[in-house]
Design a protein around this motif. Sequence first.
Motif, PDB file in Angstrom:
ATOM      1  N   THR A  85       0.847  -1.170   0.019  1.00 52.37           N
ATOM      2  CA  THR A  85      -0.002  -0.143  -0.087  1.00 52.37           C
ATOM      3  C   THR A  85       0.804   1.084   0.020  1.00 52.37           C
ATOM      4  OG1 THR A  85      -1.822  -1.248   1.339  1.00 52.37           O
ATOM      5  CG2 THR A  85      -1.692   1.150   1.238  1.00 52.37           C
ATOM      6  N   THR A  86       1.974   1.285   0.715  1.00 49.10           N
ATOM      7  CA  THR A  86       2.613   2.638   1.030  1.00 49.10           C
ATOM      8  C   THR A  86       4.038   2.320   0.138  1.00 49.10           C
ATOM      9  OG1 THR A  86       4.023   1.632   2.819  1.00 49.10           O
ATOM     10  CG2 THR A  86       1.853   2.644   3.279  1.00 49.10           C
ATOM     11  N   GLY A  87       4.449   1.579  -0.439  1.00 51.35           N
ATOM     12  CA  GLY A  87       5.704   1.583  -1.133  1.00 51.35           C
ATOM     13  C   GLY A  87       6.812   1.206  -0.079  1.00 51.35           C
ATOM     14  N   VAL A  88       8.133   1.518  -0.699  1.00 53.04           N
ATOM     15  CA  VAL A  88       9.289   1.326   0.458  1.00 53.04           C
ATOM     16  C   VAL A  88       9.735   2.597   1.164  1.00 53.04           C
ATOM     17  CG1 VAL A  88      11.788   0.844   0.270  1.00 53.04           C
ATOM     18  CG2 VAL A  88      10.244  -0.478  -1.239  1.00 53.04           C
ATOM     19  N   PHE A  90      12.046   4.391   2.749  1.00 52.37           N
ATOM     20  CA  PHE A  90      13.562   4.448   3.090  1.00 52.37           C
ATOM     21  C   PHE A  90      13.813   4.991   4.193  1.00 52.37           C
ATOM     22  CE2 PHE A  90      13.552   2.979  -1.688  1.00 52.37           C
ATOM     23  CZ  PHE A  90      14.880   1.967  -1.406  1.00 52.37           C
ATOM     24  N   ARG A  91      14.808   4.645   5.076  1.00 56.19           N
ATOM     25  CA  ARG A  91      15.341   5.491   5.869  1.00 56.19           C
ATOM     26  C   ARG A  91      15.885   6.986   5.101  1.00 56.19           C
ATOM     27  NH1 ARG A  91      18.058   3.932  11.152  1.00 56.19           N
ATOM     28  NH2 ARG A  91      17.610   6.151  11.528  1.00 56.19           N
ATOM     29  N   PRO A  92      15.993   8.158   5.873  1.00 52.51           N
ATOM     30  CA  PRO A  92      16.751   9.197   5.273  1.00 52.51           C
ATOM     31  C   PRO A  92      18.199   8.886   4.901  1.00 52.51           C
ATOM     32  CG  PRO A  92      15.662  10.006   7.054  1.00 52.51           C
ATOM     33  CD  PRO A  92      15.490   8.480   7.147  1.00 52.51           C
ATOM     34  N   GLY A  93      18.568   9.243   3.416  1.00 49.59           N
ATOM     35  CA  GLY A  93      19.652   8.915   2.954  1.00 49.59           C
ATOM     36  C   GLY A  93      20.147   7.465   2.366  1.00 49.59           C
ATOM     37  N   ALA A  94      19.352   6.391   2.737  1.00 51.14           N
ATOM     38  CA  ALA A  94      19.650   5.048   2.503  1.00 51.14           C
ATOM     39  C   ALA A  94      19.627   4.823   1.042  1.00 51.14           C
ATOM     40  CB  ALA A  94      18.707   4.014   3.465  1.00 51.14           C
ATOM     41  N   ARG A  95      18.445   5.165   0.387  1.00 53.40           N
ATOM     42  CA  ARG A  95      18.224   5.088  -0.967  1.00 53.40           C
ATOM     43  C   ARG A  95      19.494   5.621  -1.623  1.00 53.40           C
ATOM     44  NH1 ARG A  95      17.623   6.691  -5.778  1.00 53.40           N
ATOM     45  NH2 ARG A  95      16.451   5.539  -7.304  1.00 53.40           N
ATOM     46  N   ASP A 124      12.273  -5.847  -4.644  1.00 58.50           N
ATOM     47  CA  ASP A 124      11.457  -5.872  -5.842  1.00 58.50           C
ATOM     48  C   ASP A 124      10.772  -4.311  -6.175  1.00 58.50           C
ATOM     49  OD1 ASP A 124      12.209  -8.333  -6.764  1.00 58.50           O
ATOM     50  OD2 ASP A 124      10.352  -9.355  -6.185  1.00 58.50           O
ATOM     51  N   LEU A 125      10.615  -3.635  -4.990  1.00 61.87           N
ATOM     52  CA  LEU A 125       9.900  -2.250  -5.035  1.00 61.87           C
ATOM     53  C   LEU A 125      11.012  -1.362  -5.062  1.00 61.87           C
ATOM     54  CD1 LEU A 125       7.303  -2.843  -2.245  1.00 61.87           C
ATOM     55  CD2 LEU A 125       6.806  -2.645  -4.538  1.00 61.87           C
ATOM     56  N   ILE A 126      12.167  -1.466  -4.818  1.00 61.83           N
ATOM     57  CA  ILE A 126      13.374  -0.508  -5.151  1.00 61.83           C
ATOM     58  C   ILE A 126      13.656  -0.461  -6.745  1.00 61.83           C
ATOM     59  CG2 ILE A 126      15.826   0.174  -4.888  1.00 61.83           C
ATOM     60  CD1 ILE A 126      15.548  -1.539  -2.415  1.00 61.83           C
ATOM     61  N   ASP A 127      13.640   0.830  -7.250  1.00 59.39           N
ATOM     62  CA  ASP A 127      13.543   1.083  -8.786  1.00 59.39           C
ATOM     63  C   ASP A 127      14.960   0.924  -9.343  1.00 59.39           C
ATOM     64  OD1 ASP A 127      14.524   3.244  -7.612  1.00 59.39           O
ATOM     65  OD2 ASP A 127      13.186   4.762  -8.460  1.00 59.39           O
ATOM     66  N   PHE A 128      15.829   0.138  -8.746  1.00 59.12           N
ATOM     67  CA  PHE A 128      17.287   0.020  -9.384  1.00 59.12           C
ATOM     68  C   PHE A 128      17.539  -1.497  -8.805  1.00 59.12           C
ATOM     69  CE2 PHE A 128      18.214   2.486  -5.763  1.00 59.12           C
ATOM     70  CZ  PHE A 128      19.185   1.925  -5.159  1.00 59.12           C
ATOM     71  N   GLU A 129      18.699  -2.059  -9.527  1.00 58.89           N
ATOM     72  CA  GLU A 129      19.055  -3.299  -8.967  1.00 58.89           C
ATOM     73  C   GLU A 129      19.949  -3.106  -7.858  1.00 58.89           C
ATOM     74  OE1 GLU A 129      21.705  -7.096 -10.374  1.00 58.89           O
ATOM     75  OE2 GLU A 129      20.827  -5.704 -12.129  1.00 58.89           O
ATOM     76  N   ALA A 130      19.446  -3.326  -6.582  1.00 57.59           N
ATOM     77  CA  ALA A 130      19.743  -2.878  -5.404  1.00 57.59           C
ATOM     78  C   ALA A 130      21.283  -3.662  -4.767  1.00 57.59           C
ATOM     79  CB  ALA A 130      18.887  -2.631  -4.274  1.00 57.59           C
ATOM     80  N   PHE A 131      20.815  -5.143  -4.976  1.00 56.67           N
ATOM     81  CA  PHE A 131      21.630  -6.067  -4.039  1.00 56.67           C
ATOM     82  C   PHE A 131      22.171  -7.061  -4.972  1.00 56.67           C
ATOM     83  CE2 PHE A 131      19.063  -4.017  -0.921  1.00 56.67           C
ATOM     84  CZ  PHE A 131      19.764  -3.559  -0.089  1.00 56.67           C
TER      85      PHE A 131
END
Length: 234
Positions: A85-88, A90-95, A124-131
């Motif tokens: 419902t809310t999306g990811v 993120f903590r400040p600066g983390a993304r 999967d909700l992150i908009d780039f290949e994160a890990f």
Amino acid sequence: MNAPRLAAVLWDMDGTLVDTEPYWMAAETPLIESFGGTWSHEQALSLVGLGLEDSARILQQTGVRMSVDGIIDHLTDDVMRRLATTGVPFRPGARELLASLRASGVKTALVTMSMRRMATTVVDLIDFEAFDVIIAGDDATRPKPFPDPYLQACEALGVTTEEVVAIEDSPNGLRSAVASGAVVLGVPLMVSLAGAGAHEIWPTLEGRTVDDLARLHASHRRAAAAAATEGVTR
């Protein structure tokens, strides 16, 4: 002797990468109350960073008449619905920091006690290949605060613990990362990290860069090497 370079950054998920701890707390309280129990904010805080099986056993002690697996599935499903419902959150600066690490060629792993299906939902909700690697609660041979999840992540990445920085927000997570031999950064959210062994504590990741992490890593590796040399020569 030169200190090893920073090759990878290992991220805790709940409370470190994403601010989902309130979601877990919001799922725990109605479950406990549905069985006639009570649950305080202080009790909820005691579960931060704890493996889900251990958390489920604590909930059983409050009167939740469900199996450990049943409790884990119930809480995971509830948190996943909130994420959908809310999306990811993120903590400040983390993304921004995570994206910069990827762009710089530094390997990354997600090391979480949440179930793999929960971890993959967030990723999967992150908009780039994160890990490059995910080590989840159902992958770990032993949960945090044992070092196993971080050791498994390093093995999967093909790096040594001397080459990594681990980022955590909870005492249990910090103890796990410290025991693995990594340089450990604490970024507190809901609980104090005092006395848990972090090599440094930053109040936020906002404005922090890959260079900041590299300096943190190099500084503590040089200090460790100097201490080892001093111990040998005495």
